[in-house]
Scaffold this motif. Sequence first.
Motif, PDB file in Angstrom:
ATOM      1  N   PHE A  81      89.593  60.893  41.713  1.00  0.00           N
ATOM      2  CA  PHE A  81      90.524  60.758  42.839  1.00  0.00           C
ATOM      3  C   PHE A  81      89.765  60.759  44.161  1.00  0.00           C
ATOM      4  CE2 PHE A  81      93.301  62.854  46.012  1.00  0.00           C
ATOM      5  CZ  PHE A  81      94.268  61.857  46.110  1.00  0.00           C
ATOM      6  N   LEU A  82      88.738  61.609  44.266  1.00  0.00           N
ATOM      7  CA  LEU A  82      87.930  61.674  45.482  1.00  0.00           C
ATOM      8  C   LEU A  82      87.257  60.336  45.759  1.00  0.00           C
ATOM      9  CD1 LEU A  82      86.764  63.346  47.801  1.00  0.00           C
ATOM     10  CD2 LEU A  82      84.925  64.067  46.252  1.00  0.00           C
ATOM     11  N   ARG A  83      86.869  59.633  44.713  1.00  0.00           N
ATOM     12  CA  ARG A  83      86.276  58.303  44.868  1.00  0.00           C
ATOM     13  C   ARG A  83      87.234  57.383  45.625  1.00  0.00           C
ATOM     14  NH1 ARG A  83      86.540  53.275  42.358  1.00  0.00           N
ATOM     15  NH2 ARG A  83      84.535  52.224  42.014  1.00  0.00           N
ATOM     16  N   GLY A  84      88.484  57.383  45.201  1.00  0.00           N
ATOM     17  CA  GLY A  84      89.476  56.552  45.866  1.00  0.00           C
ATOM     18  C   GLY A  84      89.714  56.977  47.303  1.00  0.00           C
ATOM     19  N   VAL A  85      89.730  58.293  47.534  1.00  0.00           N
ATOM     20  CA  VAL A  85      89.961  58.807  48.886  1.00  0.00           C
ATOM     21  C   VAL A  85      88.845  58.361  49.826  1.00  0.00           C
ATOM     22  CG1 VAL A  85      90.070  60.909  50.288  1.00  0.00           C
ATOM     23  CG2 VAL A  85      91.335  60.775  48.130  1.00  0.00           C
ATOM     24  N   LEU A  86      87.602  58.461  49.377  1.00  0.00           N
ATOM     25  CA  LEU A  86      86.461  58.092  50.227  1.00  0.00           C
ATOM     26  C   LEU A  86      86.480  56.602  50.561  1.00  0.00           C
ATOM     27  CD1 LEU A  86      83.607  60.206  48.602  1.00  0.00           C
ATOM     28  CD2 LEU A  86      84.780  60.633  50.777  1.00  0.00           C
ATOM     29  N   LEU A  87      86.722  55.765  49.568  1.00  0.00           N
ATOM     30  CA  LEU A  87      86.757  54.328  49.809  1.00  0.00           C
ATOM     31  C   LEU A  87      87.935  53.951  50.703  1.00  0.00           C
ATOM     32  CD1 LEU A  87      85.829  52.962  46.260  1.00  0.00           C
ATOM     33  CD2 LEU A  87      84.413  52.945  48.323  1.00  0.00           C
ATOM     34  N   THR A  88      89.061  54.609  50.493  1.00  0.00           N
ATOM     35  CA  THR A  88      90.229  54.343  51.329  1.00  0.00           C
ATOM     36  C   THR A  88      89.978  54.777  52.765  1.00  0.00           C
ATOM     37  OG1 THR A  88      91.686  54.642  49.409  1.00  0.00           O
ATOM     38  CG2 THR A  88      92.707  54.736  51.584  1.00  0.00           C
ATOM     39  N   MET A  89      89.304  55.912  52.932  1.00  0.00           N
ATOM     40  CA  MET A  89      88.975  56.376  54.290  1.00  0.00           C
ATOM     41  C   MET A  89      88.087  55.367  55.006  1.00  0.00           C
ATOM     42  SD  MET A  89      88.331  60.473  53.701  1.00  0.00           S
ATOM     43  CE  MET A  89      87.572  60.641  55.329  1.00  0.00           C
ATOM     44  N   LEU A  90      87.132  54.787  54.299  1.00  0.00           N
ATOM     45  CA  LEU A  90      86.274  53.769  54.905  1.00  0.00           C
ATOM     46  C   LEU A  90      87.105  52.558  55.336  1.00  0.00           C
ATOM     47  CD1 LEU A  90      83.119  53.836  52.598  1.00  0.00           C
ATOM     48  CD2 LEU A  90      83.222  54.444  55.013  1.00  0.00           C
ATOM     49  N   ALA A  91      88.040  52.160  54.482  1.00  0.00           N
ATOM     50  CA  ALA A  91      88.902  51.029  54.820  1.00  0.00           C
ATOM     51  C   ALA A  91      89.730  51.331  56.065  1.00  0.00           C
ATOM     52  CB  ALA A  91      89.817  50.700  53.636  1.00  0.00           C
ATOM     53  N   VAL A  92      90.255  52.555  56.146  1.00  0.00           N
ATOM     54  CA  VAL A  92      91.070  52.957  57.289  1.00  0.00           C
ATOM     55  C   VAL A  92      90.238  52.977  58.572  1.00  0.00           C
ATOM     56  CG1 VAL A  92      92.343  54.885  58.306  1.00  0.00           C
ATOM     57  CG2 VAL A  92      92.740  54.249  55.918  1.00  0.00           C
ATOM     58  N   VAL A  93      89.040  53.547  58.501  1.00  0.00           N
ATOM     59  CA  VAL A  93      88.180  53.647  59.692  1.00  0.00           C
ATOM     60  C   VAL A  93      87.807  52.257  60.206  1.00  0.00           C
ATOM     61  CG1 VAL A  93      85.898  54.352  60.500  1.00  0.00           C
ATOM     62  CG2 VAL A  93      87.271  55.927  59.128  1.00  0.00           C
ATOM     63  N   ILE A  94      87.426  51.374  59.304  1.00  0.00           N
ATOM     64  CA  ILE A  94      87.037  50.019  59.722  1.00  0.00           C
ATOM     65  C   ILE A  94      88.229  49.285  60.335  1.00  0.00           C
ATOM     66  CG2 ILE A  94      86.284  47.761  58.874  1.00  0.00           C
ATOM     67  CD1 ILE A  94      84.629  49.296  56.764  1.00  0.00           C
ATOM     68  N   THR A  95      89.391  49.404  59.688  1.00  0.00           N
ATOM     69  CA  THR A  95      90.588  48.727  60.207  1.00  0.00           C
ATOM     70  C   THR A  95      90.992  49.308  61.554  1.00  0.00           C
ATOM     71  OG1 THR A  95      91.339  48.383  57.914  1.00  0.00           O
ATOM     72  CG2 THR A  95      92.950  48.042  59.672  1.00  0.00           C
ATOM     73  N   MET A  96      90.896  50.631  61.689  1.00  0.00           N
ATOM     74  CA  MET A  96      91.228  51.253  62.974  1.00  0.00           C
ATOM     75  C   MET A  96      90.290  50.786  64.083  1.00  0.00           C
ATOM     76  SD  MET A  96      92.164  55.192  61.851  1.00  0.00           S
ATOM     77  CE  MET A  96      92.424  55.724  63.563  1.00  0.00           C
ATOM     78  N   PHE A  97      89.016  50.591  63.749  1.00  0.00           N
ATOM     79  CA  PHE A  97      88.057  50.114  64.748  1.00  0.00           C
ATOM     80  C   PHE A  97      88.468  48.740  65.272  1.00  0.00           C
ATOM     81  CE2 PHE A  97      84.429  47.252  65.446  1.00  0.00           C
ATOM     82  CZ  PHE A  97      83.890  47.826  66.589  1.00  0.00           C
ATOM     83  N   PHE A  98      88.763  47.808  64.358  1.00  0.00           N
ATOM     84  CA  PHE A  98      89.135  46.464  64.794  1.00  0.00           C
ATOM     85  C   PHE A  98      90.491  46.468  65.498  1.00  0.00           C
ATOM     86  CE2 PHE A  98      85.972  45.177  61.555  1.00  0.00           C
ATOM     87  CZ  PHE A  98      85.223  44.311  62.338  1.00  0.00           C
ATOM     88  N   THR A  99      91.391  47.338  65.069  1.00  0.00           N
ATOM     89  CA  THR A  99      92.690  47.436  65.738  1.00  0.00           C
ATOM     90  C   THR A  99      92.513  47.963  67.156  1.00  0.00           C
ATOM     91  OG1 THR A  99      93.776  47.859  63.603  1.00  0.00           O
ATOM     92  CG2 THR A  99      94.996  48.433  65.589  1.00  0.00           C
ATOM     93  N   ARG A 100      91.629  48.935  67.311  1.00  0.00           N
ATOM     94  CA  ARG A 100      91.401  49.525  68.627  1.00  0.00           C
ATOM     95  C   ARG A 100      90.849  48.500  69.616  1.00  0.00           C
ATOM     96  NH1 ARG A 100      91.202  54.619  70.396  1.00  0.00           N
ATOM     97  NH2 ARG A 100      91.285  55.448  68.286  1.00  0.00           N
ATOM     98  N   ILE A 101      90.011  47.578  69.141  1.00  0.00           N
ATOM     99  CA  ILE A 101      89.453  46.562  70.036  1.00  0.00           C
ATOM    100  C   ILE A 101      90.355  45.330  70.103  1.00  0.00           C
ATOM    101  CG2 ILE A 101      87.103  47.369  69.682  1.00  0.00           C
ATOM    102  CD1 ILE A 101      86.638  44.977  67.834  1.00  0.00           C
ATOM    103  N   ARG A 102      91.590  45.478  69.599  1.00  0.00           N
ATOM    104  CA  ARG A 102      92.617  44.442  69.674  1.00  0.00           C
ATOM    105  C   ARG A 102      92.261  43.217  68.855  1.00  0.00           C
ATOM    106  NH1 ARG A 102      96.912  46.764  71.083  1.00  0.00           N
ATOM    107  NH2 ARG A 102      97.792  44.772  71.767  1.00  0.00           N
ATOM    108  N   CYS A 103      91.610  43.429  67.743  1.00  0.00           N
ATOM    109  CA  CYS A 103      91.254  42.331  66.839  1.00  0.00           C
ATOM    110  C   CYS A 103      92.208  42.385  65.657  1.00  0.00           C
ATOM    111  CB  CYS A 103      89.807  42.475  66.386  1.00  0.00           C
ATOM    112  SG  CYS A 103      89.243  41.108  65.361  1.00  0.00           S
ATOM    113  N   PHE A 104      93.320  41.669  65.761  1.00  0.00           N
ATOM    114  CA  PHE A 104      94.354  41.677  64.724  1.00  0.00           C
ATOM    115  C   PHE A 104      94.311  40.377  63.919  1.00  0.00           C
ATOM    116  CE2 PHE A 104      95.983  44.194  68.283  1.00  0.00           C
ATOM    117  CZ  PHE A 104      96.350  45.371  67.655  1.00  0.00           C
ATOM    118  N   TRP A 105      94.496  40.501  62.619  1.00  0.00           N
ATOM    119  CA  TRP A 105      94.707  39.318  61.787  1.00  0.00           C
ATOM    120  C   TRP A 105      96.210  39.044  61.754  1.00  0.00           C
ATOM    121  CZ3 TRP A 105      91.218  39.933  56.797  1.00  0.00           C
ATOM    122  CH2 TRP A 105      89.882  39.911  57.187  1.00  0.00           C
ATOM    123  N   ARG A 106      96.621  37.868  62.206  1.00  0.00           N
ATOM    124  CA  ARG A 106      98.036  37.506  62.266  1.00  0.00           C
ATOM    125  C   ARG A 106      98.236  36.112  61.698  1.00  0.00           C
ATOM    126  NH1 ARG A 106      98.580  42.229  63.310  1.00  0.00           N
ATOM    127  NH2 ARG A 106      99.546  43.176  65.151  1.00  0.00           N
TER     128      ARG A 106
END
Length: 466
Positions: free
Chosen positions: A440-465
Amino acid sequence: MEKRAYALDALRGYAIITMVLSATVAWNILPGWMYHAQTPPPERTFDASLTGITWVDLVFPFFLFAMGAAFPFSIGKRIEKGVSKIQLVYEAIKRGIQLTFFAIFIQHFYPHILSDPQDMRSWLLAILCFAVLFPMFIRIPVKMPSWAHLCIKIVAYGIAVIMMVTTRYAHERVFDVAFSNIIILLLANMAVFGSVIYIFTINHRWIRIGVIPILMAILLSSRVEGSWTQAVFNYTPLPWAYHFEYLQYLFIVIPGSMAGEYLRDWLKSGTVSTISSANIWQAIGMILLTLALIIVNLAGLYTHATIPNLIVNSMSLTGGIFLLRKGTGFIELWRKLFIAGTFLIILGLCFEPFQGGIKKDPATFSYLFLTSGLAFMGLLLLNIICDYFRCVKSTRFLVMPGQNPMMAYVVVDLLVMPVANLTGIASLLVYFNSNAWMGFLRGVLLTMLAVVITMFFTRIRCFWRT
């Protein structure tokens, strides 16, 4: 609008994050309720005879519900600006085509599709796929003529087509438009049909609701040999892009559009109430109640305790209606959401014995209605947390991926894992397969990486639409 319904972004974010989590946990060493109910461990072989649902089976319905709830904001705002319905239909079809292309493109460039075993070529191609998606779907911030923006997108799509046609795949696979990501393909269909239905029923809610029993009648009567309904059900001009059975998910999208209308009406009314001591206790009570309803239904239906589950639901839903019987502002919104969710939950439980019990695949009426009702409860819960108590910072990890879901959906497969393999870090993941907790921790760590990367691009207003 000055105020934004962050609950809707958070619900979409919850759906996409749990979608990533369910796909990244250890493959076969976790308890059965950590996977789809019909793919139990350890073999994870699909068994259509199994009934029940798990939290994983709520992920896709919640995302569909959030898609429908966004229609009043995206389409409604365009109609208020004077955009014609014909133009809106064109935009809906265009969005569906773009999502279908997205579904085909990403499916062809998952590393395990490119080579078996995976190698450096497959990882680099996956990263290239991720990079090409940027000019295809972002709104380029640089000031330039509209034709220049269009040219950049056309070139990106052209590169994607060349990549798919010329790439060598594992097991002698060749490029095939019918080989696509089914989740995104279903979303593409809902983006078209759900949007069109909403466009022509925006001021006629009861007509929109009436689509559901008509659609249900066609689905049920399509089993009659030689009937016109069977001919409609079987007809498809594009077998790789559309089947009538996909439309069953409108049972979730249409109620979602109603929830979105409740939210938008509430925002536009200007009667958004402030926190008061009386509302706080109602809010806390609804947090506990809505969360309990979701957990109780998951546990009750997974363990096939259908009678106790029905009794507990009846008592809880009655208590919720009593708790929200008076009040305006937030209370009025919660009352609408709760009553709609109550109706759909009861409807779903009444359908549970039909079609051999509740199942995700093939989706039963019980599954479609119940998960839609639970999505109402989830939206209510998040409205209390995000919009009433204004827990903006603590829910940012949900809200920001919810504002950029397309990127969040693919970032693990097309960026995180390829980079991890290229750097040798991926080899360490084998240690997470030692037991259920580590899996389960494996999934949590990979998901956290996905969230952090997505939050970074969202913060700089880089949205996929689309």
